[in-house]
Design a protein around this motif. Sequence first.
Motif, PDB file in Angstrom:
ATOM      1  N   LEU A  21       0.828  -1.210   0.000  1.00  0.00           N
ATOM      2  CA  LEU A  21       0.000   0.000   0.000  1.00  0.00           C
ATOM      3  C   LEU A  21       0.860   1.257   0.000  1.00  0.00           C
ATOM      4  N   ALA A  22       1.997   1.189   0.683  1.00  0.00           N
ATOM      5  CA  ALA A  22       2.788   2.415   0.855  1.00  0.00           C
ATOM      6  C   ALA A  22       4.266   2.166   0.551  1.00  0.00           C
ATOM      7  N   PRO A  23       4.624   2.122  -0.741  1.00  0.00           N
ATOM      8  CA  PRO A  23       6.041   1.949  -1.097  1.00  0.00           C
ATOM      9  C   PRO A  23       6.825   3.224  -0.827  1.00  0.00           C
ATOM     10  N   ILE A  24       8.123   3.062  -0.680  1.00  0.00           N
ATOM     11  CA  ILE A  24       9.002   4.232  -0.612  1.00  0.00           C
ATOM     12  C   ILE A  24       9.473   4.522  -2.026  1.00  0.00           C
ATOM     13  N   ILE A  25       9.249   5.737  -2.474  1.00  0.00           N
ATOM     14  CA  ILE A  25       9.655   6.147  -3.808  1.00  0.00           C
ATOM     15  C   ILE A  25      10.878   7.048  -3.663  1.00  0.00           C
ATOM     16  N   VAL A  26      11.957   6.696  -4.356  1.00  0.00           N
ATOM     17  CA  VAL A  26      13.199   7.466  -4.283  1.00  0.00           C
ATOM     18  C   VAL A  26      13.494   8.051  -5.660  1.00  0.00           C
ATOM     19  N   ASP A  27      13.763   9.346  -5.704  1.00  0.00           N
ATOM     20  CA  ASP A  27      14.221   9.954  -6.951  1.00  0.00           C
ATOM     21  C   ASP A  27      15.745   9.917  -6.946  1.00  0.00           C
ATOM     22  N   ARG A  28      16.313   9.162  -7.894  1.00  0.00           N
ATOM     23  CA  ARG A  28      17.758   8.945  -7.901  1.00  0.00           C
ATOM     24  C   ARG A  28      18.534  10.218  -8.196  1.00  0.00           C
ATOM     25  N   ASP A  29      17.904  11.185  -8.859  1.00  0.00           N
ATOM     26  CA  ASP A  29      18.622  12.411  -9.201  1.00  0.00           C
ATOM     27  C   ASP A  29      18.546  13.448  -8.085  1.00  0.00           C
ATOM     28  N   SER A  30      17.344  13.659  -7.572  1.00  0.00           N
ATOM     29  CA  SER A  30      17.204  14.693  -6.530  1.00  0.00           C
ATOM     30  C   SER A  30      17.562  14.150  -5.151  1.00  0.00           C
ATOM     31  N   ARG A  31      17.700  12.816  -5.038  1.00  0.00           N
ATOM     32  CA  ARG A  31      17.987  12.168  -3.750  1.00  0.00           C
ATOM     33  C   ARG A  31      16.921  12.499  -2.719  1.00  0.00           C
ATOM     34  N   ARG A  32      15.685  12.586  -3.191  1.00  0.00           N
ATOM     35  CA  ARG A  32      14.579  12.799  -2.273  1.00  0.00           C
ATOM     36  C   ARG A  32      13.678  11.575  -2.319  1.00  0.00           C
ATOM     37  N   ALA A  33      13.022  11.318  -1.189  1.00  0.00           N
ATOM     38  CA  ALA A  33      12.168  10.137  -1.114  1.00  0.00           C
ATOM     39  C   ALA A  33      10.940  10.428  -0.280  1.00  0.00           C
ATOM     40  N   MET A  34       9.920   9.630  -0.488  1.00  0.00           N
ATOM     41  CA  MET A  34       8.782   9.657   0.430  1.00  0.00           C
ATOM     42  C   MET A  34       8.051   8.327   0.368  1.00  0.00           C
ATOM     43  N   GLN A  35       7.376   8.029   1.459  1.00  0.00           N
ATOM     44  CA  GLN A  35       6.540   6.838   1.495  1.00  0.00           C
ATOM     45  C   GLN A  35       5.174   7.256   0.964  1.00  0.00           C
ATOM     46  N   VAL A  36       4.817   6.697  -0.162  1.00  0.00           N
ATOM     47  CA  VAL A  36       3.615   7.140  -0.865  1.00  0.00           C
ATOM     48  C   VAL A  36       2.456   6.189  -0.569  1.00  0.00           C
ATOM     49  N   VAL A  37       1.362   6.720  -0.080  1.00  0.00           N
ATOM     50  CA  VAL A  37       0.181   5.898   0.167  1.00  0.00           C
ATOM     51  C   VAL A  37      -0.642   5.860  -1.119  1.00  0.00           C
ATOM     52  N   LEU A  38      -0.836   4.659  -1.655  1.00  0.00           N
ATOM     53  CA  LEU A  38      -1.576   4.510  -2.901  1.00  0.00           C
ATOM     54  C   LEU A  38      -3.066   4.491  -2.580  1.00  0.00           C
ATOM     55  N   THR A  39      -3.580   5.681  -2.347  1.00  0.00           N
ATOM     56  CA  THR A  39      -4.964   5.855  -1.917  1.00  0.00           C
ATOM     57  C   THR A  39      -5.929   5.228  -2.921  1.00  0.00           C
ATOM     58  N   GLY A  40      -6.893   4.493  -2.391  1.00  0.00           N
ATOM     59  CA  GLY A  40      -7.928   3.941  -3.251  1.00  0.00           C
ATOM     60  C   GLY A  40      -7.498   2.699  -4.020  1.00  0.00           C
ATOM     61  N   SER A  41      -6.289   2.195  -3.742  1.00  0.00           N
ATOM     62  CA  SER A  41      -5.782   1.060  -4.508  1.00  0.00           C
ATOM     63  C   SER A  41      -6.220  -0.281  -3.934  1.00  0.00           C
ATOM     64  N   ASN A  42      -6.612  -0.274  -2.654  1.00  0.00           N
ATOM     65  CA  ASN A  42      -6.956  -1.524  -1.956  1.00  0.00           C
ATOM     66  C   ASN A  42      -5.790  -2.499  -1.863  1.00  0.00           C
ATOM     67  N   LEU A  43      -4.572  -2.021  -2.063  1.00  0.00           N
ATOM     68  CA  LEU A  43      -3.409  -2.898  -1.937  1.00  0.00           C
ATOM     69  C   LEU A  43      -3.148  -3.181  -0.459  1.00  0.00           C
ATOM     70  N   PRO A  44      -2.607  -4.376  -0.163  1.00  0.00           N
ATOM     71  CA  PRO A  44      -2.404  -4.754   1.242  1.00  0.00           C
ATOM     72  C   PRO A  44      -1.179  -4.099   1.870  1.00  0.00           C
ATOM     73  N   VAL A  45      -1.266  -3.866   3.179  1.00  0.00           N
ATOM     74  CA  VAL A  45      -0.120  -3.373   3.949  1.00  0.00           C
ATOM     75  C   VAL A  45       0.807  -4.546   4.280  1.00  0.00           C
ATOM     76  N   ARG A  46       0.214  -5.740   4.346  1.00  0.00           N
ATOM     77  CA  ARG A  46       1.026  -6.929   4.661  1.00  0.00           C
ATOM     78  C   ARG A  46       0.772  -8.011   3.619  1.00  0.00           C
ATOM     79  N   ALA A  47       1.563  -7.980   2.562  1.00  0.00           N
ATOM     80  CA  ALA A  47       1.462  -9.007   1.524  1.00  0.00           C
ATOM     81  C   ALA A  47       2.594 -10.003   1.746  1.00  0.00           C
ATOM     82  N   VAL A  48       2.275 -11.285   1.778  1.00  0.00           N
ATOM     83  CA  VAL A  48       3.298 -12.304   2.036  1.00  0.00           C
ATOM     84  C   VAL A  48       4.316 -12.303   0.906  1.00  0.00           C
TER      85      VAL A  48
END
Lengths: 84, 132
Positions: B100-127
Amino acid sequence: MLVLTRKAGESVMIGDDVVVTVLEARGDVIRIGIQAPRDVQVHREEVYQELRNANREAASPTDAAVRALTELLDRPAAASPPDE
Amino acid sequence: MTDTELDMPIIDMAVPMPGFPAHRQFVLVRLNDEGLLYAFTSIDDPELRFLVAPPEPFFPDYAPEIENEVFAALNTQDPDRLLVMVVITAGVNETTANLLAPIIVDRDSRRAMQVVLTGSNLPVRAVMRRAF
């Protein structure tokens, strides 16, 4: 807690740059619009709590857990479920 | 910017991770030879680290849609330079990944954030299973 009464179309300011606007009230469902700067993340509370809990659970795994996981990854056959 | 001791580029969180508001800078350290597992380690507190992994080897169908707001927060010029990492919870019986919330890293700007994929219904705990 600050308690305010607002009508649809009216807003509340939080600090200088967060605007919370009541868009519509229908029965017990209120639609809210939020304008916030990029570095202020806005989440439904239950999503935020779940994410915070998941992050805390994931934080700082033991060396044993890390070792077990790296060993598992280095042995692809053992890491994959058996074919059925 | 480079941390002299680790010689690793420092990644700035555009937004702190939920639950860790004081941790703004991390380094990404590779933990296995194939690049399947990394430690996302806090500069502010070396005791704090997350296990993260690229999702492709484990979840081949996983294709998070990144919204424009994220590009803006990360100062992204080229979306192809974004790195997606899922946060792993290493458990005794089972290891899970937060889809549900991957960390997205921009390799050029060296900035990152944990992005919540709102409305995706993806699991927080996928085996986690290796898909190859």
